[in-house]
Design an enzyme around this catalytic site. Structure first.
Site, short mmCIF file in Angstrom:
data_model
loop_
_atom_site.label_atom_id
_atom_site.label_comp_id
_atom_site.label_asym_id
_atom_site.label_seq_id
_atom_site.Cartn_x
_atom_site.Cartn_y
_atom_site.Cartn_z
N CYS A 42 57.29 84.76 92.69
CA CYS A 42 55.91 84.34 92.54
C CYS A 42 55.74 82.91 93.03
O CYS A 42 56.66 82.09 92.95
CB CYS A 42 55.52 84.45 91.06
SG CYS A 42 53.86 83.90 90.67
N SER A 44 54.22 80.61 91.61
CA SER A 44 54.42 79.67 90.50
C SER A 44 55.88 79.22 90.43
O SER A 44 56.17 78.06 90.16
CB SER A 44 54.01 80.33 89.17
OG SER A 44 52.64 80.65 89.18
N HIS A 47 56.31 76.64 93.18
CA HIS A 47 55.80 75.31 92.84
C HIS A 47 56.87 74.50 92.11
O HIS A 47 57.07 73.31 92.38
CB HIS A 47 54.56 75.43 91.96
CG HIS A 47 53.29 75.59 92.73
ND1 HIS A 47 52.72 74.58 93.47
CD2 HIS A 47 52.47 76.66 92.90
CE1 HIS A 47 51.61 75.00 94.04
NE2 HIS A 47 51.44 76.27 93.73
N HIS A 63 59.93 84.83 86.25
CA HIS A 63 59.14 85.19 85.07
C HIS A 63 58.48 86.56 85.23
O HIS A 63 57.91 87.08 84.27
CB HIS A 63 58.05 84.14 84.81
CG HIS A 63 57.07 83.99 85.93
ND1 HIS A 63 57.36 83.27 87.07
CD2 HIS A 63 55.83 84.48 86.10
CE1 HIS A 63 56.32 83.32 87.89
NE2 HIS A 63 55.37 84.05 87.32
N CYS A 166 53.03 89.54 86.24
CA CYS A 166 52.31 88.31 86.60
C CYS A 166 51.27 88.60 87.68
O CYS A 166 50.09 88.71 87.41
CB CYS A 166 53.27 87.22 87.06
SG CYS A 166 52.43 85.67 87.47
#
Length: 364
Positions: A42, A44, A47, A63, A166
């Site tokens: 992902c 995220s 990042h 996650h 997610c």
């Protein structure tokens, strides 16, 4: 005795992934040991990997996953070994003021605690390796609190239902649970990656009449139309994008969704909504410390600018979304463009950075 597990660890921002053997402490009170079968990559995670979101290194990222319960700690009542489960970033403690107001929010007070580094179940040579947001799924096994996992049907394939942990839920939920798009609405989606295409999918399911997809990559048009986009717009080909989008929607969209994480685009998404009732949703994660601004008079007539976390979904919605996939109501297969073993996880991150992939799944 700690369990030795294979994991992809990042020792510092932007450093290559290293396949390490970590020591994993077994489940404590209210915790569950999970054998991770698949895990999605992902933005995220990216990042944090790039240092755009602060975290404690070395770190076990990941996650978005699906797996099987192996062992339950003391006082675990909702799960048993063999259950198929999906972790979720937002726990459900069932006790806090947030959990008591499902009509107001999908958040839980515990979510704020788990977004910060804390004691980890993982270690290497006696030193801790942090679990991203208390999860850490880039490993064969992980230990999680029972209030952060959902039991799902056994006949759903781990690949691709991990995506529901997610990306798929964030996009579909934003359209259906947060915005609650009405039939006949006009919608603009900025960024047609793994999140944006699921917003498109959710808008189509909700009955939107106009769904405009905005992306600078012309290769995204074909898959975007497959998922429900009625008009594809490449910003590089339009001189005055906001005016163009206002015209296409007959005076401004009912709903817009920014799925990239760029403050300037967030403002643009807000400005092309209907000035009386338009609602702009921020979904994309901007770099830490970013700011976004607007002209106050653009708010005075009724426009709304808001966000939604994890698509407005609560933990108990995940089994329902898995049902939608198994029953053919939503399409995840076309969004999983790459599958890799754990040893090649770095390739998956490079494809995210280049925009080559929509969703990559690591099969453990």
């Amino acid at each position: 005795m700690p369990l030795n597990v294979r994991a992809a660890v990042v020792h510092a921002p932007n450093e290559p992934f290293v396949i390490e053997t970590l020591q994993l402490e077994g489940p404590g009170k209210g915790e569950v040991l999970i054998h991770v079968k698949t895990t999605g990559l992902c933005h995220s995670d990216l990042h944090v990997y790039e240092g755009k979101a602060p975290w404690q290194f070395p770190v076990l990222l990941g996650h978005e996953a699906a797996g099987v319960v192996v062992e339950c700690g003391p006082d675990v009542t909702r799960f048993k070994p063999g259950d198929h489960v999906i972790p979720f970033l937002i726990p459900h403690c069932g006790k806090c003021q947030y959990c008591a107001r499902p009509e107001k929010t999908n958040l839980c007070v515990e979510a704020f605690n788990r977004l910060r580094p804390r004691e980890s179940h993982f270690s290497m040579n006696g030193k801790p390796v942090s679990q991203l947001w208390g999860l850490g799924t880039f490993a064969d096994y992980t230990v999680l609190p029972e209030d952060t996992i959902a039991k799902v049907r056994d006949d759903a394939p781990f690949d691709p239902i991990c995506y529901i942990g997610c990306g798929a839920t964030t996009g579909i939920g934003a359209a259906m649970f947060s915005a609650r798009i009405e039939p006949g609405s006009s919608v603009i989606v900025f960024g047609l990656g793994g999140i944006g295409l699921n917003v498109v999918q959710g808008a189509r399911l909700a009955g939107a009449k106009i769904i405009i997809g905005v992306d600078m990559n012309p290769a995204k048009e074909a898959v975007a139309r497959q998922f429900g986009v009625t008009e594809f717009v490449n910003p590089k080909e339009i001189e005055k994008l906001t005016s163009h989008l206002m015209k296409l929607t007959g005076g401004g969209a009912d709903y817009t969704f920014e799925c990239i994480g760029i403050p300037q685009v967030m403002r643009q998404a807000f400005e092309c909504t209907n000035p009386a009732w338009g609602k702009a949703y921020v979904i994309g994660v901007a770099p830490h410390g970013s700011e976004v601004s607007a002209i106050p008079t653009q708010l005075m007539m009724g426009r709304q600018w808001t966000g939604c976390y994890m698509g407005g979904a609560r933990l108990d919605r995940l089994p329902e979304i898995v049902d939608w996939y198994v029953d053919g109501k939503i399409n995840l297969d076309a969004l999983v463009t790459h599958r890799l073993p754990l040893e090649r996880i770095g390739e998956g991150f490079r494809m995210m950075q280049s925009g080559e992939s929509i969703r990559t799944i690591v099969v453990l």
